[in-house]
Design an enzyme around this catalytic site. Structure first.
Site, mmCIF file in Angstrom:
data_model
loop_
_atom_site.group_PDB
_atom_site.id
_atom_site.type_symbol
_atom_site.label_atom_id
_atom_site.label_comp_id
_atom_site.label_asym_id
_atom_site.label_seq_id
_atom_site.Cartn_x
_atom_site.Cartn_y
_atom_site.Cartn_z
ATOM 1 N N ARG A 51 0.799 -1.228 0.000
ATOM 2 C CA ARG A 51 0.000 0.000 0.000
ATOM 3 C C ARG A 51 0.825 1.268 0.000
ATOM 4 O O ARG A 51 0.572 2.188 -0.791
ATOM 5 C CB ARG A 51 -0.911 0.045 1.245
ATOM 6 C CG ARG A 51 -2.184 -0.709 1.128
ATOM 7 C CD ARG A 51 -2.543 -1.290 2.468
ATOM 8 N NE ARG A 51 -1.577 -2.319 2.768
ATOM 9 C CZ ARG A 51 -1.698 -3.589 2.347
ATOM 10 N NH1 ARG A 51 -2.750 -3.956 1.689
ATOM 11 N NH2 ARG A 51 -0.761 -4.482 2.599
ATOM 12 N N THR A 52 1.797 1.362 0.897
ATOM 13 C CA THR A 52 2.468 2.651 1.076
ATOM 14 C C THR A 52 3.272 3.010 -0.165
ATOM 15 O O THR A 52 3.168 4.127 -0.693
ATOM 16 C CB THR A 52 3.376 2.604 2.328
ATOM 17 O OG1 THR A 52 2.612 2.073 3.403
ATOM 18 C CG2 THR A 52 3.884 3.979 2.687
ATOM 19 N N LYS A 80 26.960 -3.275 -0.897
ATOM 20 C CA LYS A 80 28.422 -3.114 -0.960
ATOM 21 C C LYS A 80 28.945 -2.390 0.271
ATOM 22 O O LYS A 80 30.115 -2.044 0.329
ATOM 23 C CB LYS A 80 28.790 -2.316 -2.212
ATOM 24 C CG LYS A 80 28.291 -2.931 -3.510
ATOM 25 C CD LYS A 80 28.517 -1.950 -4.664
ATOM 26 C CE LYS A 80 27.646 -2.291 -5.857
ATOM 27 N NZ LYS A 80 27.562 -1.171 -6.817
ATOM 28 N N ARG A 101 11.149 3.915 3.577
ATOM 29 C CA ARG A 101 10.824 2.957 4.630
ATOM 30 C C ARG A 101 12.091 2.201 4.962
ATOM 31 O O ARG A 101 12.827 1.775 4.059
ATOM 32 C CB ARG A 101 9.733 1.990 4.181
ATOM 33 C CG ARG A 101 9.506 0.860 5.171
ATOM 34 C CD ARG A 101 8.330 0.016 4.809
ATOM 35 N NE ARG A 101 7.084 0.742 5.026
ATOM 36 C CZ ARG A 101 5.870 0.200 4.903
ATOM 37 N NH1 ARG A 101 5.752 -1.076 4.585
ATOM 38 N NH2 ARG A 101 4.789 0.918 5.112
ATOM 39 N N HIS A 129 4.839 5.600 11.786
ATOM 40 C CA HIS A 129 4.371 5.477 10.399
ATOM 41 C C HIS A 129 3.372 6.620 10.159
ATOM 42 O O HIS A 129 2.166 6.403 10.071
ATOM 43 C CB HIS A 129 3.710 4.112 10.211
ATOM 44 C CG HIS A 129 3.432 3.720 8.785
ATOM 45 N ND1 HIS A 129 3.514 4.601 7.709
ATOM 46 C CD2 HIS A 129 3.034 2.521 8.256
ATOM 47 C CE1 HIS A 129 3.187 3.957 6.604
ATOM 48 N NE2 HIS A 129 2.900 2.700 6.905
HETATM 49 N N1 CP Z 1 -0.242 -0.124 5.912
HETATM 50 C C1 CP Z 1 0.945 -0.354 5.314
HETATM 51 O O1 CP Z 1 1.961 0.264 5.658
HETATM 52 O O2 CP Z 1 0.905 -1.295 4.330
HETATM 53 P P1 CP Z 1 2.177 -1.774 3.470
HETATM 54 O O3 CP Z 1 3.146 -2.419 4.426
HETATM 55 O O4 CP Z 1 1.615 -2.706 2.448
HETATM 56 O O5 CP Z 1 2.782 -0.537 2.868
#
Ligand code: CP
Length: 351
Positions: A51-52, A80, A101, A129
């Site tokens: 999703r993100t 590396k 991320r 998050h």
């Molecule tokens: N909610 C969320 O962060 O989903 P993903 O891990 O699929 O990005």
């Protein structure tokens, strides 16, 4: 230049403004179709995502911009031995804004210290998050019409669930919000979130889901985060401790909103999906629009500095959180504020 490292980087007024912009985008997509023409979003995902990453990609493409990046660290020069700081220095030379991320907590703070372009935290370990929280708040506002005066049940892995930490930070700023924290005792909310954001009397901690359901306005289910456990046996023991199903919702309010950041495993039975109170797929869809609003805001912010590297070096303190990037990143300056590591927010220990 402005970053989004944790949700408190935005005021409640700014969150309202983002939700309004996102709603306007839904109603008038053509108005925004060229807004980022010529701009490039970097999506740096050192951890898996559906999703993100894809909603950020869709958001930038829907604004007329372009996207480059990677979805796993093993296709980059990190293999590396390149540091995160050097990776960010380079990508910020190729892009106008970065969504990242990383499995280590504090990674976006380290990135923001060297980046020439805005950094958006798309999840750092079990820490925060914030863009998921924007998605959650937008969904709550559109479904319930308000963010104040709500009883919010959070169920599952409250220890490692970064979406839960960010949502509590955000919602604790609204008047009359009460939290019901539902988890096994091994997966309770960490003290650094509880002490900082929850006032006495604003929350209860319980282990049973079903008894709590009738009083809730929001039920926020979460996955047990297998990837953060030290021991697989411990994960297996706790993996299926909660399962929401249609039967358990029989005494819930008709206005209840069932949310989940997704992905789900077994914690919501598919028989809940057709209940009109199940809003988790719409919640994920909202992610595209709120991230469009966020990109517009951060790219449009000029003359703003939010340097996060304020703190002091210490001869006596050290961070012992094994998930904190400050323990492994070469060349990092270890900084503390009020006895707390500035990267991961956990209490420092005496050396
Ligand atoms: N909610 C969320 O962060 O989903 P993903 O891990 O699929 O990005």
């Amino acid at each position: 230049m402005r970053n989004l490292i944790d949700i408190l980087d935005l005021t409640t007024e700014e969150i309202d403004e983002l939700i309004s912009t996102a709603s306007d985008i839904i109603d008038n997509p053509g108005k925004y179709a060229e807004a980022c023409r010529g701009k490039i979003l970097g999506t740096l995902f050192f951890e898996p995502s559906t999703r993100t990453r894809l909603s950020f990609t869709s958001a930038m493409m829907s604004l007329g911009g372009s996207v480059l990046g990677f979805d796993q660290a093993n296709s980059t020069s990190v293999t590396k031995g390149e540091t995160l700081s050097d990776t960010i220095r380079m990508v910020s030379a190729y892009t106008d804004i970065i969504a990242m991320r990383h499995p280590k907590e504090g990674a976006p703070i380290v990135a923001s210290a060297v980046s020439e372009v805005p950094i958006i935290n798309a999840g750092d370990g079990g820490h925060f998050h914030p863009t998921q929280t924007l998605t959650d708040l937008m969904t709550i506002k559109r479904k319930l019409g308000r963010l104040e005066g709500l009883t919010v049940g959070l169920c599952g892995d409250l220890k490692y669930g970064r979406t839960v930490h960010s949502l509590i930070c955000a919602m604790s700023r609204y008047a009359g919000v009460r939290f019901v924290l539902i988890s096994p005792k091994e997966l309770r909310l960490p003290d650094y979130v509880k002490d900082e954001f929850l006032k006495d009397g604003s929350y209860t901690e319980i282990t049973e889901l079903e008894a709590a359901i009738p009083e809730l306005d929001i039920l926020y289910m979460t996955r047990i985060q297998e990837e953060r456990f030290e021991s697989h046996e411990e994960y297996e023991r706790l993996a299926n401790v909660y399962e929401l199903d249609a039967n358990k919702l029989r005494n819930a309010k008709p206005t209840l909103s069932v949310l989940h950041p997704l992905p789900r495993v077994n914690e919501i039975n598919v028989d809940v999906d057709t209940d009109p109170r199940a809003h988790y797929f719409e919640q994920a869809a909202n992610g595209r629009y709120i991230r469009m609003a966020l990109i517009l805001k951060l790219l449009g912010t000029r003359g703003y500095s939010d340097n996060r590297m304020s703190g002091e070096e210490s001869d006596t303190l050290e961070c012992r959180n094994p998930h904190c990037l400050s323990l492994t990143e070469r060349g990092i300056v270890k900084l503390f504020r009020d006895g707390v590591c500035i990267y991961c927010d956990q209490k420092a220990q005496n050396k």
